[in-house]
Motif scaffolding. Structure first.
Motif, PDB file in Angstrom:
ATOM      1  N   TYR A   1       0.814  -1.217   0.000  1.00 38.49           N
ATOM      2  CA  TYR A   1       0.000   0.000   0.000  1.00 38.49           C
ATOM      3  C   TYR A   1       0.845   1.263   0.000  1.00 38.49           C
ATOM      4  CZ  TYR A   1      -3.565  -3.399   1.232  1.00 38.49           C
ATOM      5  OH  TYR A   1      -4.401  -4.492   1.234  1.00 38.49           O
ATOM      6  N   ASP A   2       2.172   1.112  -0.048  1.00 43.04           N
ATOM      7  CA  ASP A   2       3.058   2.266  -0.135  1.00 43.04           C
ATOM      8  C   ASP A   2       2.757   3.015  -1.430  1.00 43.04           C
ATOM      9  OD1 ASP A   2       5.368   3.973  -0.458  1.00 43.04           O
ATOM     10  OD2 ASP A   2       6.417   2.694   0.959  1.00 43.04           O
ATOM     11  N   THR A   3       2.682   4.345  -1.351  1.00 41.43           N
ATOM     12  CA  THR A   3       2.322   5.143  -2.531  1.00 41.43           C
ATOM     13  C   THR A   3       3.514   5.453  -3.431  1.00 41.43           C
ATOM     14  OG1 THR A   3       2.552   7.160  -1.201  1.00 41.43           O
ATOM     15  CG2 THR A   3       0.345   6.187  -1.376  1.00 41.43           C
ATOM     16  N   ASP A   4       4.710   5.019  -3.057  1.00 43.66           N
ATOM     17  CA  ASP A   4       5.872   5.258  -3.910  1.00 43.66           C
ATOM     18  C   ASP A   4       5.627   4.675  -5.301  1.00 43.66           C
ATOM     19  OD1 ASP A   4       8.667   3.887  -4.937  1.00 43.66           O
ATOM     20  OD2 ASP A   4       8.964   5.874  -4.058  1.00 43.66           O
ATOM     21  N   PRO A   5       5.909   5.442  -6.382  1.00 45.25           N
ATOM     22  CA  PRO A   5       5.617   4.969  -7.744  1.00 45.25           C
ATOM     23  C   PRO A   5       6.285   3.646  -8.094  1.00 45.25           C
ATOM     24  CG  PRO A   5       6.088   7.326  -7.763  1.00 45.25           C
ATOM     25  CD  PRO A   5       6.396   6.840  -6.373  1.00 45.25           C
ATOM     26  N   GLN A   6       7.514   3.428  -7.636  1.00 49.41           N
ATOM     27  CA  GLN A   6       8.197   2.174  -7.934  1.00 49.41           C
ATOM     28  C   GLN A   6       7.483   0.996  -7.274  1.00 49.41           C
ATOM     29  OE1 GLN A   6      12.318   2.053  -6.753  1.00 49.41           O
ATOM     30  NE2 GLN A   6      12.658   0.025  -7.619  1.00 49.41           N
ATOM     31  N   VAL A   7       7.027   1.193  -6.045  1.00 48.68           N
ATOM     32  CA  VAL A   7       6.293   0.139  -5.350  1.00 48.68           C
ATOM     33  C   VAL A   7       4.977  -0.147  -6.062  1.00 48.68           C
ATOM     34  CG1 VAL A   7       5.123  -0.509  -3.202  1.00 48.68           C
ATOM     35  CG2 VAL A   7       7.332   0.661  -3.112  1.00 48.68           C
ATOM     36  N   GLN A   8       4.258   0.907  -6.427  1.00 51.02           N
ATOM     37  CA  GLN A   8       2.960   0.713  -7.061  1.00 51.02           C
ATOM     38  C   GLN A   8       3.080   0.084  -8.454  1.00 51.02           C
ATOM     39  OE1 GLN A   8      -0.160   0.912  -5.705  1.00 51.02           O
ATOM     40  NE2 GLN A   8       1.206   0.977  -3.924  1.00 51.02           N
TER      41      GLN A   8
ATOM     42  N   ASP B   1      23.441   1.054  -3.038  1.00 57.04           N
ATOM     43  CA  ASP B   1      22.236   1.856  -3.312  1.00 57.04           C
ATOM     44  C   ASP B   1      21.445   1.309  -4.493  1.00 57.04           C
ATOM     45  OD1 ASP B   1      22.705   3.571  -1.196  1.00 57.04           O
ATOM     46  OD2 ASP B   1      23.859   4.990  -2.412  1.00 57.04           O
ATOM     47  N   PHE B   2      21.342  -0.022  -4.592  1.00 60.84           N
ATOM     48  CA  PHE B   2      20.522  -0.591  -5.660  1.00 60.84           C
ATOM     49  C   PHE B   2      19.070  -0.207  -5.403  1.00 60.84           C
ATOM     50  CE2 PHE B   2      17.812  -3.668  -7.680  1.00 60.84           C
ATOM     51  CZ  PHE B   2      18.394  -3.829  -8.925  1.00 60.84           C
ATOM     52  N   PRO B   3      18.379   0.359  -6.409  1.00 56.15           N
ATOM     53  CA  PRO B   3      17.020   0.871  -6.196  1.00 56.15           C
ATOM     54  C   PRO B   3      15.966  -0.232  -6.199  1.00 56.15           C
ATOM     55  CG  PRO B   3      17.686   1.245  -8.467  1.00 56.15           C
ATOM     56  CD  PRO B   3      18.893   0.649  -7.768  1.00 56.15           C
ATOM     57  N   GLY B   4      15.811  -0.917  -5.085  1.00 53.61           N
ATOM     58  CA  GLY B   4      14.851  -1.999  -4.995  1.00 53.61           C
ATOM     59  C   GLY B   4      13.461  -1.540  -4.610  1.00 53.61           C
ATOM     60  N   VAL B   5      12.495  -2.398  -4.823  1.00 51.27           N
ATOM     61  CA  VAL B   5      11.122  -2.135  -4.396  1.00 51.27           C
ATOM     62  C   VAL B   5      11.053  -2.040  -2.874  1.00 51.27           C
ATOM     63  CG1 VAL B   5       8.799  -3.147  -4.275  1.00 51.27           C
ATOM     64  CG2 VAL B   5      10.071  -3.181  -6.432  1.00 51.27           C
ATOM     65  N   THR B   6      11.892  -2.812  -2.174  1.00 53.23           N
ATOM     66  CA  THR B   6      11.884  -2.819  -0.715  1.00 53.23           C
ATOM     67  C   THR B   6      12.848  -1.801  -0.122  1.00 53.23           C
ATOM     68  OG1 THR B   6      13.566  -4.568  -0.637  1.00 53.23           O
ATOM     69  CG2 THR B   6      11.259  -5.258  -0.682  1.00 53.23           C
ATOM     70  N   GLY B   7      13.378  -0.914  -0.945  1.00 54.72           N
ATOM     71  CA  GLY B   7      14.304   0.107  -0.483  1.00 54.72           C
ATOM     72  C   GLY B   7      15.648  -0.004  -1.168  1.00 54.72           C
ATOM     73  N   LYS B   8      16.468   1.010  -1.007  1.00 59.34           N
ATOM     74  CA  LYS B   8      17.814   0.979  -1.577  1.00 59.34           C
ATOM     75  C   LYS B   8      18.667  -0.036  -0.835  1.00 59.34           C
ATOM     76  CE  LYS B   8      17.864   5.760  -3.223  1.00 59.34           C
ATOM     77  NZ  LYS B   8      18.515   7.092  -3.117  1.00 59.34           N
ATOM     78  N   VAL B   9      19.381  -0.863  -1.584  1.00 57.24           N
ATOM     79  CA  VAL B   9      20.142  -1.964  -0.995  1.00 57.24           C
ATOM     80  C   VAL B   9      21.639  -1.746  -1.209  1.00 57.24           C
ATOM     81  CG1 VAL B   9      20.589  -4.441  -1.045  1.00 57.24           C
ATOM     82  CG2 VAL B   9      18.248  -3.593  -1.325  1.00 57.24           C
TER      83      VAL B   9
ATOM     84  N   SER C   1       8.488   6.747   0.927  1.00 64.23           N
ATOM     85  CA  SER C   1       8.665   5.338   0.597  1.00 64.23           C
ATOM     86  C   SER C   1       9.833   4.749   1.365  1.00 64.23           C
ATOM     87  CB  SER C   1       8.934   5.182  -0.907  1.00 64.23           C
ATOM     88  OG  SER C   1      10.212   5.664  -1.192  1.00 64.23           O
ATOM     89  N   PRO C   2       9.888   3.414   1.486  1.00 61.82           N
ATOM     90  CA  PRO C   2      11.069   2.807   2.100  1.00 61.82           C
ATOM     91  C   PRO C   2      12.346   3.203   1.407  1.00 61.82           C
ATOM     92  CG  PRO C   2       9.304   1.197   1.897  1.00 61.82           C
ATOM     93  CD  PRO C   2       8.878   2.437   1.157  1.00 61.82           C
ATOM     94  N   ALA C   3      12.287   3.301   0.076  1.00 60.53           N
ATOM     95  CA  ALA C   3      13.496   3.667  -0.669  1.00 60.53           C
ATOM     96  C   ALA C   3      13.955   5.054  -0.281  1.00 60.53           C
ATOM     97  CB  ALA C   3      13.228   3.586  -2.169  1.00 60.53           C
ATOM     98  N   ALA C   4      12.995   5.952  -0.103  1.00 64.84           N
ATOM     99  CA  ALA C   4      13.348   7.321   0.236  1.00 64.84           C
ATOM    100  C   ALA C   4      13.891   7.442   1.646  1.00 64.84           C
ATOM    101  CB  ALA C   4      12.132   8.230   0.086  1.00 64.84           C
ATOM    102  N   SER C   5      13.584   6.443   2.483  1.00 61.32           N
ATOM    103  CA  SER C   5      14.028   6.466   3.877  1.00 61.32           C
ATOM    104  C   SER C   5      15.323   5.707   4.099  1.00 61.32           C
ATOM    105  CB  SER C   5      12.935   5.865   4.768  1.00 61.32           C
ATOM    106  OG  SER C   5      11.735   6.563   4.626  1.00 61.32           O
ATOM    107  N   ALA C   6      16.005   5.335   3.029  1.00 54.96           N
ATOM    108  CA  ALA C   6      17.154   4.444   3.158  1.00 54.96           C
ATOM    109  C   ALA C   6      18.372   5.121   3.787  1.00 54.96           C
ATOM    110  CB  ALA C   6      17.531   3.878   1.800  1.00 54.96           C
TER     111      ALA C   6
END
Length: 416
Positions: A280-287, A340-348, A407-412
């Motif tokens: 339900y995260d509104t981040d475009p990559q997640v959606q 900083d790989f741009p994953g759906v679950t956040g930057k890795v 988004s989780p990615a933005a909070s990395a």
């Protein structure tokens, strides 16, 4: 365990011979995938395979990896550690895989990892959180957070957000995932001034928890930690509510399945678990990921295991592309350099232990089976995570956007 050691003994010379040979060329990139497609954690394995298939098809449709198509060799380990070891042995001695993805459960990854390590074939688990997994060797990676960080986040949430001082724990003593989380939850909760007033054991697949819950109720905890898997957790919660236990349950990412609410219903509402992402995260990559997954898999909403596996596959494919080689060491080195790989679950980013540095979210179970983001955790390397609170969304907000727009990615990035 006897079967694992016997298998290792029989193939030892084969593995050493294979390790000394350069990976074959050919026109395909062979990726071995071992997952629990049947058995106790089949829901996790199926979701993970779905995510891996989707990632592979996307890359193949775009031309493959450096012109080579990805060939997934998928095997069902039936939720069994010895079977996982047997499958990975076949991957490296017969199938000639260039890399391996798996497993969901820590116990099965731990059983398989030494085989991949001896053969010098990179293995990446998307969701095994026990710290022992990557200690098996420098060819073993994980793209999820580890239990010390997850356990600390769970304990801090209970102590600081729920203001709990007294806690009970129910743990599956025969499961590495459960015992690993229990250790770190207990350590952090007590450091924060809390007290573990009762600890009870169970075994996966148990149906009657009456004796354990009677003891738990008598200790009068303010929160109950259950670091286990969704099926057991749902039954424990139902039987606890029947006994008049009303305090919230708190657990880890092993809760994340539709079946948690399907089985537990109202009994699990108001409980919380740590997780990798929220659909339900509104981040475009997640959606985009959620919508693509739903379009491909009969409108099914991807759980966290689908997302972590999708990310793991993409991370592996990206490393192979950057390595520009199918040699095991070259792929290993490229994986280790992932940042900083741009994953759906956040930057890795992989740290020096080949563990992922990435965000964690705390999920609240709401009426109707909505798994809403309650708080976000920003992980500072392998150190203690820092919790950042977000207001609890209203019921009307939960189904559409149950968390803030961050988004989780933005909070990395770590907070100062």
């Amino acid at each position: 365990m006897k079967r694992i050691f016997l298998g290792l003994t029989i193939v030892a010379s084969m593995l050493m011979s294979f390790a000394c040979q350069p990976a074959g060329g050919g026109d395909k990139v062979k990726i071995g995938v071992f997952m629990s497609m049947t058995g106790d954690t089949a829901n996790f394995g199926i979701s993970s395979v779905n995510g891996i298939k989707m990632a592979a098809d996307e890359v193949n449709a775009a031309g493959g990896i450096n012109g080579k198509q990805i060939d997934l060799i998928i095997q069902d380990d039936r939720s069994d550690a010895s079977e996982a070891a047997t499958i990975v042995t076949k991957f490296v001695t017969q199938d000639g895989v260039h890399a391996i993805l798996g497993e969901v459960a820590s116990s099965r990854s731990i059983a398989a990892a030494p085989i991949a390590q001896n053969a010098k074939i990179p293995m990446l688990t998307p969701s095994s959180t026990n710290p022992e997994v990557t200690k098996k060797g420098d060819y073993i990676f994980r793209s999820c957070f580890i239990d010390p960080v997850q356990g600390a986040a769970i304990a801090q949430f209970a102590a600081r957000t729920l203001n709990a001082k007294r806690a009970g724990i129910m743990v599956d003593r025969k499961n590495d995932y459960s015992t690993g989380l229990e250790k770190f939850i207990s350590q952090t909760f007590t450091k924060l001034g809390g007290q573990i007033v009762v600890t009870q054991s169970y075994q996966a697949g148990d149906q009657d928890f009456n004796a354990q819950l009677t003891s738990v109720k008598g200790a009068n905890p303010e929160v109950i930690f259950v670091p286990g898997y969704y099926g057991d957790v749902a039954l424990i919660a139902k039987q606890a509510r029947d006994k008049g236990i009303t305090v919230p349950f708190v657990g880890g990412d092993g809760w994340d399945a539709k079946q948690l609410y399907d089985i537990g219903g109202k009994a699990v509402v108001g409980s919380f678990f740590s997780n990798h992402y929220s659909p339900y995260d509104t981040d475009p990559q997640v959606q985009k990921f959620v919508n693509d997954y739903k379009a491909r898999y009969s409108n099914a909403i991807p759980d966290a295991l689908a997302a972590t596996a999708y990310d793991a596959a993409r991370i592996m494919f990206d490393a192979i592309k950057r390595a520009n080689s199918l040699d095991g060491k070259a792929i290993r080195d490229a994986l280790a350099a992932t940042k900083d790989f741009p994953g759906v679950t956040g930057k890795v980013t992989f740290n020096e232990n080949r563990d992922a540095v990435k965000p964690i979210v705390m999920i609240e179970v709401k009426d109707g089976g909505i798994y809403s983001v309650r708080e976000r955790v920003v992980v500072e390397g392998a150190a203690m995570p820092v919790l950042t609170s977000t207001p609890a969304p209203s019921a009307s907000e939960s189904s559409a956007s149950p968390a803030s727009s961050t988004s989780p990615a933005a909070s990395a990035s770590p907070t100062k």
